[in-house]
Design an enzyme around this catalytic site. Structure first.
Site, short mmCIF file in Angstrom:
data_model
loop_
_atom_site.label_atom_id
_atom_site.label_comp_id
_atom_site.label_asym_id
_atom_site.label_seq_id
_atom_site.Cartn_x
_atom_site.Cartn_y
_atom_site.Cartn_z
CE1 TYR A 114 -4.33 -1.12 -0.27
CE2 TYR A 114 -3.32 -3.00 0.80
CZ TYR A 114 -4.36 -2.45 0.07
OH TYR A 114 -5.42 -3.23 -0.31
CG HIS A 123 -14.35 -0.61 -2.12
ND1 HIS A 123 -14.23 -1.15 -3.38
CD2 HIS A 123 -15.45 -1.21 -1.57
CE1 HIS A 123 -15.19 -2.02 -3.59
NE2 HIS A 123 -15.94 -2.08 -2.51
CB CYS A 171 -3.40 4.23 16.78
SG CYS A 171 -5.01 5.03 17.03
N GLY A 209 -16.88 1.70 -15.81
CA GLY A 209 -15.60 1.06 -15.56
C GLY A 209 -15.61 0.01 -14.47
CB THR A 210 -18.06 -1.49 -12.40
OG1 THR A 210 -19.25 -1.63 -13.19
CG2 THR A 210 -18.03 -0.10 -11.78
CB SER A 211 -15.28 -6.27 -13.09
OG SER A 211 -15.57 -6.48 -11.72
CG ASN A 227 -17.18 -1.59 -18.23
OD1 ASN A 227 -16.06 -1.20 -17.93
ND2 ASN A 227 -17.88 -2.45 -17.50
CG ASP A 258 -13.63 -5.25 -23.00
OD1 ASP A 258 -13.74 -5.17 -24.24
OD2 ASP A 258 -12.54 -5.16 -22.40
#
Length: 232
Positions: A53, A106, A133, A172-174, A198, A200
């Site tokens: 990350y 997300h 933290c 643009g999502t699967s 998209n 595809d």
């Protein structure tokens, strides 16, 4: 038609240099998903997850919004009704392109989360297993993103928006990751018209009323122009 709800996925940021899970040579191919994008992977090897990350954070910081991001910001600005952008992406390209009040279901790469007390704060450029933290001082920092097996954020608000949408667009999502893959069915059940934009066809393409295929930087600005031409 007044309210538009838009779901965006990795495909809208691909032309800005941020790869998707399915890119043949992207950053995700270097690490198994179960090792870097699950709570179990973090428990096994938190240093590996932080390394991954940290690299994503640097990559995202260098990226710039493309024409699809700026087109959606224009739609928010010029549409006579409400335009809500919900994104599965953890980058900040929508905001960099001028969009406002983006719902990051997300999480974001810019966020950090304490795995013990749940406190959230702005992530430094790099984190490791010693990063404390700010609230509880324990070295339990993790990326503030939703991993596989975790519940996305703001779901109640998202479903409320879907219930009141006149138009739902997925860009643009699967169509392979739930609950987002089910948003089209939710919107349809509540009476919205639906459109998929998209590169595809997605896994749920048959659920949409309209489809447009091609690079996001081309088809999204054209779609926005078409919508704004129809406003009345």
């Amino acid at each position: 038609m007044r309210k538009i709800v838009i779901l965006t996925g990795a495909g809208i940021s691909a032309e800005s240099g941020l790869g998707t899970f399915r890119d043949a040579d992207g950053i995700w191919t270097k690490y198994p998903l179960e090792d870097v994008a699950t709570p179990e992977g973090f428990a096994r090897d938190p240093e590996l997850v932080h390394t991954f990350y940290n690299a994503r954070r640097v990559q995202a910081a260098a990226a710039r919004p493309n024409a699809a991001h700026t087109a959606l910001a224009r739609l928010q600005r010029d549409w006579p009704g409400e335009v809500v952008i919900v994104t599965q992406n953890v980058d900040a390209l929508h905001e960099a392109g001028g969009a406002s009040d983006v719902i990051h279901m997300h999480g974001t790469l810019a966020g950090a989360l304490c795995a013990i007390c749940g406190h959230r704060w702005l992530a430094p450029e790099t984190m490791d297993t010693t990063t404390p933290c700010p609230a509880c001082a324990r070295p339990a920092a993790r990326p503030g993103v939703v991993w596989f097996g975790e519940m996305p954020y703001f779901m109640d608000a998202i479903y409320d928006h879907l219930a009141s949408a006149d138009l739902f667009a997925a860009i643009g999502t699967s169509g392979q990751v739930y609950p987002a893959a089910g948003f089209v069915q939710e919107a349809t059940a509540c009476g919205a018209r639906t459109v998929e934009l998209n590169l595809d066809p997605s896994a749920v393409v048959s659920n949409f009323d309209e489809t447009r295929f091609g690079p996001a930087s081309r088809i999204v600005p054209q779609w926005v122009c078409d919508l704004l031409d129809q406003r009345g």
